[in-house]
Design a protein around this motif. Structure first.
Motif, mmCIF file in Angstrom:
data_model
loop_
_atom_site.group_PDB
_atom_site.id
_atom_site.type_symbol
_atom_site.label_atom_id
_atom_site.label_comp_id
_atom_site.label_asym_id
_atom_site.label_seq_id
_atom_site.Cartn_x
_atom_site.Cartn_y
_atom_site.Cartn_z
ATOM 1 N N GLN A 1 1.091 -1.071 -0.135
ATOM 2 C CA GLN A 1 -0.053 0.420 -0.077
ATOM 3 C C GLN A 1 0.577 1.535 0.155
ATOM 4 O OE1 GLN A 1 -3.076 -0.709 -0.045
ATOM 5 N NE2 GLN A 1 -3.867 1.654 -0.291
ATOM 6 N N LEU A 2 1.738 1.065 0.812
ATOM 7 C CA LEU A 2 2.682 2.368 1.083
ATOM 8 C C LEU A 2 3.667 2.650 -0.382
ATOM 9 C CD1 LEU A 2 3.632 2.361 4.352
ATOM 10 C CD2 LEU A 2 2.051 4.097 3.456
ATOM 11 N N LEU B 1 10.683 2.109 -8.642
ATOM 12 C CA LEU B 1 11.252 2.214 -9.638
ATOM 13 C C LEU B 1 12.226 3.993 -9.160
ATOM 14 C CD1 LEU B 1 10.239 1.395 -12.743
ATOM 15 C CD2 LEU B 1 11.855 0.061 -11.689
ATOM 16 N N ALA B 2 11.539 4.733 -8.093
ATOM 17 C CA ALA B 2 12.107 5.791 -7.974
ATOM 18 C C ALA B 2 12.729 5.654 -6.357
ATOM 19 C CB ALA B 2 11.129 7.003 -7.415
ATOM 20 N N VAL B 3 12.147 4.903 -6.042
ATOM 21 C CA VAL B 3 13.387 4.115 -5.428
ATOM 22 C C VAL B 3 15.084 3.120 -5.404
ATOM 23 C CG1 VAL B 3 13.517 2.642 -2.837
ATOM 24 C CG2 VAL B 3 11.511 4.318 -2.905
ATOM 25 N N LEU C 1 6.581 10.498 -5.720
ATOM 26 C CA LEU C 1 8.150 11.267 -4.917
ATOM 27 C C LEU C 1 6.951 11.409 -3.740
ATOM 28 C CD1 LEU C 1 10.075 12.331 -7.065
ATOM 29 C CD2 LEU C 1 10.851 10.136 -5.262
ATOM 30 N N ARG C 2 6.157 12.524 -3.811
ATOM 31 C CA ARG C 2 5.080 12.872 -2.673
ATOM 32 C C ARG C 2 4.506 12.325 -2.033
ATOM 33 N NH1 ARG C 2 3.682 16.487 -6.757
ATOM 34 N NH2 ARG C 2 1.546 15.220 -6.842
ATOM 35 N N ALA C 3 4.095 10.788 -2.080
ATOM 36 C CA ALA C 3 3.628 9.966 -1.372
ATOM 37 C C ALA C 3 4.641 8.899 -0.836
ATOM 38 C CB ALA C 3 2.621 8.684 -2.577
ATOM 39 N N LEU C 4 6.258 9.060 -1.201
ATOM 40 C CA LEU C 4 6.664 8.516 -0.287
ATOM 41 C C LEU C 4 7.422 9.439 0.786
ATOM 42 C CD1 LEU C 4 8.775 7.046 -3.585
ATOM 43 C CD2 LEU C 4 7.487 5.269 -1.927
ATOM 44 N N VAL D 1 9.394 7.164 2.951
ATOM 45 C CA VAL D 1 10.398 6.525 2.869
ATOM 46 C C VAL D 1 11.582 7.596 2.331
ATOM 47 C CG1 VAL D 1 10.847 4.722 0.850
ATOM 48 C CG2 VAL D 1 8.684 4.758 2.104
ATOM 49 N N VAL D 2 11.378 8.825 1.635
ATOM 50 C CA VAL D 2 12.753 9.701 1.001
ATOM 51 C C VAL D 2 12.240 10.869 1.816
ATOM 52 C CG1 VAL D 2 11.979 8.293 -1.236
ATOM 53 C CG2 VAL D 2 10.929 10.025 -0.262
#
Length: 175
Positions: free
Chosen positions: A29-30, A38-40, A68-71, A76-77
């Motif tokens: 979900q996260l 792929l961004a990670v 990226l906003r959600a991460l 996470v970031v």
């Protein structure tokens, strides 16, 4: 500080997911969307600027920005400014993001075996000072139990369902 206190201090939001109470479902979900992972991956590889992440993932800019906003919201970031004029940011992994390293390596290993003909990248490893392995070599990771020191082998695990009202087959009677 205890491990649980440290985890509470750096808490990642816990999403509600339908069905069986499950850490895999909550993690997906996260971080389970393609562009998010792929961004990670790109940030793991050292590509922390948005333009490089876009180029190397092939993601549409608007979708990548949303992921990226959600991460970032999930812890996470984190964004760090590298320019004030114009405002520009880099993305860095938090502790929660860095803890995804074994997941990313496992996906790479699986993909090398089952999804591609020729592995496009490899992790390299060199032992630290005093190690018997000072020569760099391809990483061949193994999962080891921290309690007994044994390598975790297929068939050596059992499932202990700890969610109230659930067993291995699903919800129990009266749940």
């Amino acid at each position: 500080m205890t491990s649980n206190a440290k985890q509470a201090e750096n808490a990642v939001p816990h999403p509600e997911v339908p069905g069986r109470p499950c850490s895999v479902a909550a993690a997906l979900q996260l971080i389970g969307e393609r562009w998010a992972l792929l961004a990670v991956r790109e940030i793991f590889y050292g590509n922390q600027r948005f333009d490089r992440i876009v180029r190397n993932t092939g993601a549409p800019r608007d979708r990548l920005a949303a992921r990226l906003r959600a991460l970032e919201e999930a812890g996470v970031v984190e964004r760090r400014a590298y320019s004030e004029r114009p405002p520009r940011f880099e993305y860095h992994l938090t502790e929660a993001g860095r803890d995804l390293a074994p997941v990313m390596r496992a996906m790479l290993t699986w993909g090398d075996r089952w999804a591609v003909d020729t592995p496009p990248v490899a992790f390299r490893h060199r032992g630290g000072p005093g190690s018997a392995h000072e020569v760099e070599h391809d990483l061949d990771p193994a999962s080891t139990c921290r309690t007994c020191g044994e390598e975790v082998a297929p068939g050596s695990l059992t499932l202990d369902v700890r969610a109230p009202g659930w067993d291995q087959a699903g919800p129990t009677e009266g749940s």
